[in-house]
Design a protein around this motif. Structure first.
Motif, PDB file in Angstrom:
ATOM      1  N   LYS A 287     -45.355 -31.173 -12.554  1.00 26.35           N
ATOM      2  CA  LYS A 287     -44.901 -31.667 -11.256  1.00 26.35           C
ATOM      3  C   LYS A 287     -45.095 -33.174 -11.152  1.00 26.35           C
ATOM      4  CE  LYS A 287     -49.305 -30.995  -8.816  1.00 26.35           C
ATOM      5  NZ  LYS A 287     -49.970 -30.325  -7.678  1.00 26.35           N
ATOM      6  N   TYR A 288     -44.319 -33.766 -10.269  1.00 26.08           N
ATOM      7  CA  TYR A 288     -44.427 -35.198 -10.048  1.00 26.08           C
ATOM      8  C   TYR A 288     -45.671 -35.501  -9.205  1.00 26.08           C
ATOM      9  CZ  TYR A 288     -43.712 -39.725  -7.884  1.00 26.08           C
ATOM     10  OH  TYR A 288     -43.901 -41.011  -7.430  1.00 26.08           O
ATOM     11  N   ILE A 289     -46.439 -36.490  -9.626  1.00 24.62           N
ATOM     12  CA  ILE A 289     -47.621 -36.943  -8.893  1.00 24.62           C
ATOM     13  C   ILE A 289     -47.347 -38.361  -8.406  1.00 24.62           C
ATOM     14  CG2 ILE A 289     -50.088 -37.439  -9.015  1.00 24.62           C
ATOM     15  CD1 ILE A 289     -50.275 -35.391 -11.275  1.00 24.62           C
ATOM     16  N   PRO A 290     -47.265 -38.582  -7.089  1.00 25.80           N
ATOM     17  CA  PRO A 290     -46.955 -39.928  -6.577  1.00 25.80           C
ATOM     18  C   PRO A 290     -47.998 -40.952  -6.998  1.00 25.80           C
ATOM     19  CG  PRO A 290     -46.766 -38.264  -4.844  1.00 25.80           C
ATOM     20  CD  PRO A 290     -47.427 -37.593  -6.007  1.00 25.80           C
ATOM     21  N   ILE A 291     -47.510 -42.115  -7.403  1.00 26.79           N
ATOM     22  CA  ILE A 291     -48.365 -43.233  -7.817  1.00 26.79           C
ATOM     23  C   ILE A 291     -47.878 -44.480  -7.082  1.00 26.79           C
ATOM     24  CG2 ILE A 291     -49.053 -44.701  -9.750  1.00 26.79           C
ATOM     25  CD1 ILE A 291     -48.773 -42.303 -11.554  1.00 26.79           C
ATOM     26  N   PRO A 292     -48.793 -45.281  -6.514  1.00 26.70           N
ATOM     27  CA  PRO A 292     -48.374 -46.498  -5.808  1.00 26.70           C
ATOM     28  C   PRO A 292     -47.427 -47.349  -6.631  1.00 26.70           C
ATOM     29  CG  PRO A 292     -50.706 -46.096  -5.432  1.00 26.70           C
ATOM     30  CD  PRO A 292     -50.260 -45.077  -6.447  1.00 26.70           C
ATOM     31  N   ASN A 293     -46.401 -47.872  -5.953  1.00 25.98           N
ATOM     32  CA  ASN A 293     -45.339 -48.717  -6.513  1.00 25.98           C
ATOM     33  C   ASN A 293     -44.218 -47.939  -7.173  1.00 25.98           C
ATOM     34  OD1 ASN A 293     -46.415 -51.234  -5.690  1.00 25.98           O
ATOM     35  ND2 ASN A 293     -47.816 -51.218  -7.435  1.00 25.98           N
TER      36      ASN A 293
ATOM     37  N   TYR B  93     -43.118 -29.383  -5.204  1.00 25.79           N
ATOM     38  CA  TYR B  93     -44.506 -29.044  -5.511  1.00 25.79           C
ATOM     39  C   TYR B  93     -45.520 -30.056  -4.977  1.00 25.79           C
ATOM     40  CZ  TYR B  93     -41.604 -26.510  -8.838  1.00 25.79           C
ATOM     41  OH  TYR B  93     -40.618 -25.751  -9.402  1.00 25.79           O
ATOM     42  N   THR B  94     -45.065 -31.034  -4.211  1.00 29.19           N
ATOM     43  CA  THR B  94     -45.986 -32.019  -3.652  1.00 29.19           C
ATOM     44  C   THR B  94     -45.950 -31.949  -2.133  1.00 29.19           C
ATOM     45  OG1 THR B  94     -44.266 -33.731  -3.715  1.00 29.19           O
ATOM     46  CG2 THR B  94     -45.756 -33.614  -5.593  1.00 29.19           C
ATOM     47  N   SER B  95     -47.039 -32.375  -1.509  1.00 30.87           N
ATOM     48  CA  SER B  95     -47.085 -32.382  -0.053  1.00 30.87           C
ATOM     49  C   SER B  95     -46.093 -33.400   0.494  1.00 30.87           C
ATOM     50  CB  SER B  95     -48.502 -32.712   0.432  1.00 30.87           C
ATOM     51  OG  SER B  95     -48.920 -33.972  -0.072  1.00 30.87           O
ATOM     52  N   LEU B  96     -45.674 -33.223   1.743  1.00 31.10           N
ATOM     53  CA  LEU B  96     -44.701 -34.125   2.338  1.00 31.10           C
ATOM     54  C   LEU B  96     -45.259 -35.540   2.448  1.00 31.10           C
ATOM     55  CD1 LEU B  96     -43.237 -31.885   5.206  1.00 31.10           C
ATOM     56  CD2 LEU B  96     -42.301 -32.285   2.923  1.00 31.10           C
ATOM     57  N   ALA B  97     -44.421 -36.508   2.127  1.00 35.34           N
ATOM     58  CA  ALA B  97     -44.819 -37.913   2.213  1.00 35.34           C
ATOM     59  C   ALA B  97     -44.543 -38.438   3.619  1.00 35.34           C
ATOM     60  CB  ALA B  97     -44.056 -38.747   1.190  1.00 35.34           C
TER      61      ALA B  97
ATOM     62  N   SER C 208     -53.324 -40.334  -2.699  1.00 33.90           N
ATOM     63  CA  SER C 208     -54.600 -39.840  -3.219  1.00 33.90           C
ATOM     64  C   SER C 208     -54.648 -38.335  -2.982  1.00 33.90           C
ATOM     65  CB  SER C 208     -55.788 -40.518  -2.523  1.00 33.90           C
ATOM     66  OG  SER C 208     -55.978 -39.995  -1.229  1.00 33.90           O
ATOM     67  N   LYS C 209     -55.612 -37.688  -3.625  1.00 33.15           N
ATOM     68  CA  LYS C 209     -55.708 -36.240  -3.472  1.00 33.15           C
ATOM     69  C   LYS C 209     -56.287 -35.842  -2.121  1.00 33.15           C
ATOM     70  CE  LYS C 209     -60.183 -36.056  -5.902  1.00 33.15           C
ATOM     71  NZ  LYS C 209     -60.898 -35.466  -7.057  1.00 33.15           N
ATOM     72  N   TYR C 210     -56.747 -36.828  -1.352  1.00 33.39           N
ATOM     73  CA  TYR C 210     -57.368 -36.526  -0.060  1.00 33.39           C
ATOM     74  C   TYR C 210     -56.424 -36.711   1.121  1.00 33.39           C
ATOM     75  CZ  TYR C 210     -61.502 -36.979  -3.005  1.00 33.39           C
ATOM     76  OH  TYR C 210     -62.427 -36.837  -4.016  1.00 33.39           O
ATOM     77  N   GLN C 211     -55.242 -37.313   0.888  1.00 34.68           N
ATOM     78  CA  GLN C 211     -54.323 -37.523   1.992  1.00 34.68           C
ATOM     79  C   GLN C 211     -52.883 -37.516   1.492  1.00 34.68           C
ATOM     80  OE1 GLN C 211     -55.514 -41.337   3.509  1.00 34.68           O
ATOM     81  NE2 GLN C 211     -54.563 -42.484   1.859  1.00 34.68           N
ATOM     82  N   ASP C 212     -51.957 -37.313   2.421  1.00 28.78           N
ATOM     83  CA  ASP C 212     -50.549 -37.279   2.056  1.00 28.78           C
ATOM     84  C   ASP C 212     -50.098 -38.668   1.606  1.00 28.78           C
ATOM     85  OD1 ASP C 212     -50.371 -34.618   2.781  1.00 28.78           O
ATOM     86  OD2 ASP C 212     -49.780 -35.064   4.840  1.00 28.78           O
TER      87      ASP C 212
END
Length: 244
Positions: free
Chosen positions: A67-73, A95-99, A131-135
């Motif tokens: 799955k795609y994992i969001p990364i800054p930039n 597969y990721t939480s809503l941005a 981060s894993k602690y927030q959307d």
């Protein structure tokens, strides 16, 4: 020049593998698939091809699966799911939480001029934080300049799914020999089109007709799925162009 080496999860990278920049002031940039443990330990988090760009002092793991994992930039193509008081809630992948996209996270946006986006609208945006602690939070402008730089709502066109590794290759500013891609240049010789590539495995294409849009999308997906070489990409475009 980018070098690649196969790695497995949990491998500790030796200092010999890490790039050494010509300018010592340039910090080492860690991309997807790597974790830094102070003071100087770098460990792989999933299997794939370890890619090292010594010119940019960057290192990451290429992986077409997972799955795609969001990364800054990261630049991404997001779909508006719903809107709340201050945010548009957008989907980056199944597969990721809503941005979170703030209503005012557009160039020169105010409460009166902000875009009115409905559910299903497509957005080209940049990841601001994750981060894993927030959307994750995204925005449709460059924080350094305040300009949209091509980001915002994507109107018309179609979205095609591609692998994460292929999306990264499309976004890299490399020569066709080094990047191994000539498909866009070949398609551009056949017709005019607009394109936006998301690091989350999406590509948006808009041409003058639906048939031409499908032609561009199919060319990209076939190149990705079949891992075509430069000569094979040229043959594919010639074959598909007969169907336009």
């Amino acid at each position: 020049m980018i070098t690649q080496t196969l790695v497995m999860p949990g491998e500790v990278l030796s200092e010999e593998i890490l790039p050494v920049p010509a300018n010592p002031s340039i910090p080492l940039k860690l991309g997807p698939g790597l974790r830094h443990t102070p003071p100087s330990t770098v460990t792989t988090t999933f299997a794939g091809l370890l890619s090292v760009d010594r010119k940019k002092n960057a290192i990451w793991v290429e992986n077409n699966t997972g799955k795609y994992i969001p990364i800054p930039n990261d630049v991404v193509i997001a779909t508006v799911h719903h809107s709340s008081t201050d945010y548009f809630h957008c989907s980056l992948s199944p597969y990721t939480s809503l941005a979170l996209l703030p209503h005012l996270a557009f160039e020169s946006a105010t409460k009166k001029t902000r875009p009115q986006l409905s559910s299903g609208a497509l957005i080209y945006a940049r990841v601001l934080s994750s981060s894993k602690y927030q959307d994750p939070e995204i925005a449709c402008f460059n924080p350094s300049t305040g300009k949209s730089e091509g980001m915002g709502e994507l109107k018309g066109g179609m979205v095609f799914d591609i692998s994460l590794g292929f999306a990264r290759r499309l976004l890299l500013n490399k020569s066709k020999e080094e990047g191994g891609l000539v498909v866009l240049e070949e398609v551009g010789d056949q017709l005019a089109f607009e394109i936006a590539v998301g690091r989350n495995g999406c590509v948006w294409v808009k041409a003058e007709s639906v048939r031409e849009t499908l032609f561009v999308g199919r060319a990209l997906q076939e190149t990705d799925k079949r891992l075509l070489r430069l000569d094979e990409q040229k043959i594919l475009i010639k074959k598909l162009s007969r169907q336009i």
